[in-house]
Design a protein around this motif. Structure first.
Motif, PDB file in Angstrom:
ATOM      1  N   PHE A  83      -1.882   1.667  11.883  1.00 32.00           N
ATOM      2  CA  PHE A  83      -0.803   1.968  10.963  1.00 32.00           C
ATOM      3  C   PHE A  83      -0.747   3.480  10.757  1.00 32.00           C
ATOM      4  CE2 PHE A  83      -1.972  -2.336  10.088  1.00 32.00           C
ATOM      5  CZ  PHE A  83      -0.803  -2.975   9.699  1.00 32.00           C
ATOM      6  N   THR A  84       0.391   3.987  10.364  1.00 32.54           N
ATOM      7  CA  THR A  84       0.489   5.393   9.981  1.00 32.54           C
ATOM      8  C   THR A  84      -0.052   5.547   8.565  1.00 32.54           C
ATOM      9  OG1 THR A  84       2.447   5.761  11.355  1.00 32.54           O
ATOM     10  CG2 THR A  84       2.037   7.334   9.589  1.00 32.54           C
ATOM     11  N   GLY A  94       6.062  -2.638   7.709  1.00 28.17           N
ATOM     12  CA  GLY A  94       6.498  -1.649   6.726  1.00 28.17           C
ATOM     13  C   GLY A  94       7.587  -0.749   7.266  1.00 28.17           C
ATOM     14  N   GLY A  95       8.512  -0.385   6.394  1.00 28.48           N
ATOM     15  CA  GLY A  95       9.577   0.543   6.768  1.00 28.48           C
ATOM     16  C   GLY A  95      10.398   0.024   7.929  1.00 28.48           C
ATOM     17  N   ASP A  96      10.718   0.946   8.847  1.00 28.67           N
ATOM     18  CA  ASP A  96      11.508   0.579  10.023  1.00 28.67           C
ATOM     19  C   ASP A  96      10.630   0.348  11.242  1.00 28.67           C
ATOM     20  OD1 ASP A  96      10.628   3.154  10.426  1.00 28.67           O
ATOM     21  OD2 ASP A  96      12.570   3.954  11.047  1.00 28.67           O
ATOM     22  N   ARG A  97       9.338   0.097  11.010  1.00 23.41           N
ATOM     23  CA  ARG A  97       8.385  -0.045  12.104  1.00 23.41           C
ATOM     24  C   ARG A  97       8.351  -1.474  12.638  1.00 23.41           C
ATOM     25  NH1 ARG A  97       5.068   4.568  11.983  1.00 23.41           N
ATOM     26  NH2 ARG A  97       6.250   6.189  10.899  1.00 23.41           N
ATOM     27  N   ALA A  98       7.645  -1.645  13.732  1.00 19.50           N
ATOM     28  CA  ALA A  98       7.574  -2.941  14.415  1.00 19.50           C
ATOM     29  C   ALA A  98       6.942  -4.011  13.534  1.00 19.50           C
ATOM     30  CB  ALA A  98       6.774  -2.791  15.704  1.00 19.50           C
ATOM     31  N   ASP A  99       7.327  -5.258  13.794  1.00 23.69           N
ATOM     32  CA  ASP A  99       6.739  -6.414  13.118  1.00 23.69           C
ATOM     33  C   ASP A  99       5.578  -6.964  13.928  1.00 23.69           C
ATOM     34  OD1 ASP A  99       8.724  -6.297  11.178  1.00 23.69           O
ATOM     35  OD2 ASP A  99       9.919  -7.915  12.063  1.00 23.69           O
ATOM     36  N   PHE A 100       4.664  -7.620  13.238  1.00 27.32           N
ATOM     37  CA  PHE A 100       3.678  -8.489  13.869  1.00 27.32           C
ATOM     38  C   PHE A 100       4.275  -9.885  13.960  1.00 27.32           C
ATOM     39  CE2 PHE A 100       1.146  -5.195  11.862  1.00 27.32           C
ATOM     40  CZ  PHE A 100       0.096  -4.962  12.746  1.00 27.32           C
ATOM     41  N   VAL A 101       4.013 -10.573  15.060  1.00 24.41           N
ATOM     42  CA  VAL A 101       4.432 -11.970  15.190  1.00 24.41           C
ATOM     43  C   VAL A 101       3.239 -12.765  15.702  1.00 24.41           C
ATOM     44  CG1 VAL A 101       6.002 -13.615  16.265  1.00 24.41           C
ATOM     45  CG2 VAL A 101       6.832 -11.326  15.658  1.00 24.41           C
ATOM     46  N   LEU A 126       0.837  -1.195   0.000  1.00 24.44           N
ATOM     47  CA  LEU A 126       0.000   0.000   0.000  1.00 24.44           C
ATOM     48  C   LEU A 126       0.876   1.250   0.000  1.00 24.44           C
ATOM     49  CD1 LEU A 126      -2.540  -1.199   2.713  1.00 24.44           C
ATOM     50  CD2 LEU A 126      -2.948  -1.111   0.251  1.00 24.44           C
ATOM     51  N   LYS A 127       0.540   2.210  -0.840  1.00 19.64           N
ATOM     52  CA  LYS A 127       1.349   3.425  -0.964  1.00 19.64           C
ATOM     53  C   LYS A 127       1.070   4.437   0.143  1.00 19.64           C
ATOM     54  CE  LYS A 127       1.769   3.171  -6.009  1.00 19.64           C
ATOM     55  NZ  LYS A 127       1.456   3.851  -7.297  1.00 19.64           N
ATOM     56  N   ASN A 128      -0.168   4.466   0.627  1.00 19.33           N
ATOM     57  CA  ASN A 128      -0.563   5.495   1.587  1.00 19.33           C
ATOM     58  C   ASN A 128      -0.640   4.993   3.018  1.00 19.33           C
ATOM     59  OD1 ASN A 128      -1.321   8.124   0.084  1.00 19.33           O
ATOM     60  ND2 ASN A 128      -2.124   6.480  -1.201  1.00 19.33           N
ATOM     61  N   VAL A 129      -0.228   3.752   3.224  1.00 14.99           N
ATOM     62  CA  VAL A 129      -0.239   3.178   4.571  1.00 14.99           C
ATOM     63  C   VAL A 129       1.137   2.593   4.840  1.00 14.99           C
ATOM     64  CG1 VAL A 129      -1.267   1.463   6.091  1.00 14.99           C
ATOM     65  CG2 VAL A 129      -2.698   2.648   4.417  1.00 14.99           C
ATOM     66  N   ILE A 130       1.827   3.121   5.849  1.00 11.02           N
ATOM     67  CA  ILE A 130       3.139   2.595   6.207  1.00 11.02           C
ATOM     68  C   ILE A 130       3.028   1.854   7.541  1.00 11.02           C
ATOM     69  CG2 ILE A 130       4.432   4.251   4.832  1.00 11.02           C
ATOM     70  CD1 ILE A 130       4.849   5.966   7.220  1.00 11.02           C
ATOM     71  N   GLY A 131       4.150   1.540   8.174  1.00  7.92           N
ATOM     72  CA  GLY A 131       4.174   0.614   9.299  1.00  7.92           C
ATOM     73  C   GLY A 131       3.377   1.029  10.516  1.00  7.92           C
TER      74      GLY A 131
END
Length: 285
Positions: free
Chosen positions: A88-89, A209-216, A3-8
């Motif tokens: 998400f941002t 996404g990006g440098d944001r946290a992962d889901f596990v 998604l272009k408009n939704v980051i991590g």
């Protein structure tokens, strides 16, 4: 294609039964907690934030029953306190909502709302947001997701609120308990167009996404093996389980947590019973 408009991941929402009591509890755990915010009337909720960089935690409570907060009230009734949804941002919530609509997922919103903010100098401003949600039924591992566009970042990321006695710096992972980690990870992967990866213990991670946290995504058994010696009572078989936080100084973390802290391998943890239904795991930077 991502998604272009939704980051991590932007922030984790922890539903609590008594908002002010929860804020005091998190202060005792060494977090700097914002002044209480009250959302727009149609939302019927209030919050306290715990600010990091680039993300944060939100303690959310229902102040008045409204149609908008019916899912949150159902969560408290059926599950109790804990991680209820993840934000998400959104770079642009309107465009982001259209992106998921084009993928066959009718968005809820976008909706604009705001809350008053008392700034460190005593003046009152406002934090303004535009948010949209994925369909309520699309909740991987029982955790709802939405996207938040910050229209006034300067009234949310206030420097005085971003330093914590427990040395917390940012979110590293959001752990979601589920009997079927691969299935729920695949579900989230489809919703946000990010590829899952299987970890050594069989848990399945999905980058946000990006440098944001992962889901596990992991089973309760896998969670217990990751955190030996930490009581896990209060965590459901399926639902938000834990937040892994990067600490800038684990000695400071241990001191700030005091008797609430439990050493478990390389992490210092706060059991869910002492953190309003959410396991907190602090790890070294």
């Amino acid at each position: 294609m991502a998604l272009k408009n939704v980051i991590g991941i932007d922030h984790a929402v922890l539903m609590v039964k008594d908002l002010d009591q929860a804020a005091e509890n998190y202060k005792r755990l060494g977090f700097t907690v914002s002044p209480r915010g009250t959302h727009s009337a149609h939302m019927g909720s209030g919050n306290y934030t715990i600010m990091f960089d680039p993300d944060y935690m939100e303690l959310l409570g229902v102040l008045a029953a409204t149609e908008h907060n019916a899912p949150a009230r159902a969560f408290l009734e059926n599950r109790g306190e804990g991680i209820e949804r993840i934000a998400f941002t959104a770079v642009d919530s309107t465009a982001g909502a259209e992106e998921i609509r084009a993928r066959g997922l009718p968005p809820v919103g976008p909706v604009d709302f705001e809350r008053p903010v008392t700034l460190p100098d005593g003046t009152v401003s406002a934090a303004k947001f535009r948010v949209f949600q994925w369909p309520v039924a699309e909740a991987p591992g029982g955790v709802r997701i939405f996207a938040c566009q910050h229209k006034t970042r300067e009234t949310v990321w206030i420097p005085e609120l971003m330093t914590h006695a427990n040395a917390a710096k940012r979110l590293e992972q959001v752990l979601i308990a589920t009997p079927e980690p691969a299935k729920d990870a695949s579900h989230l992967s489809r919703l946000i167009d990010r590829e899952p990866r299987t970890e050594a213990d069989g848990a399945v991670a999905v980058p946000s996404g990006g440098d944001r946290a992962d889901f596990v995504f992991l089973t309760l058994d896998q969670l217990g093996k990751r955190y030996p010696g930490v009581p896990l009572s209060g965590i459901p078989e399926r639902g938000g389980a834990a937040l892994v936080l990067v600490s800038g100084d684990l000695k400071a973390t241990e001191k700030a947590l005091g008797p609430a802290g439990v050493r478990s391998g390389a992490a210092i943890c706060v059991p869910p019973a002492k953190a309003n239904g959410t396991l907190l795991s602090f790890i070294a930077a």
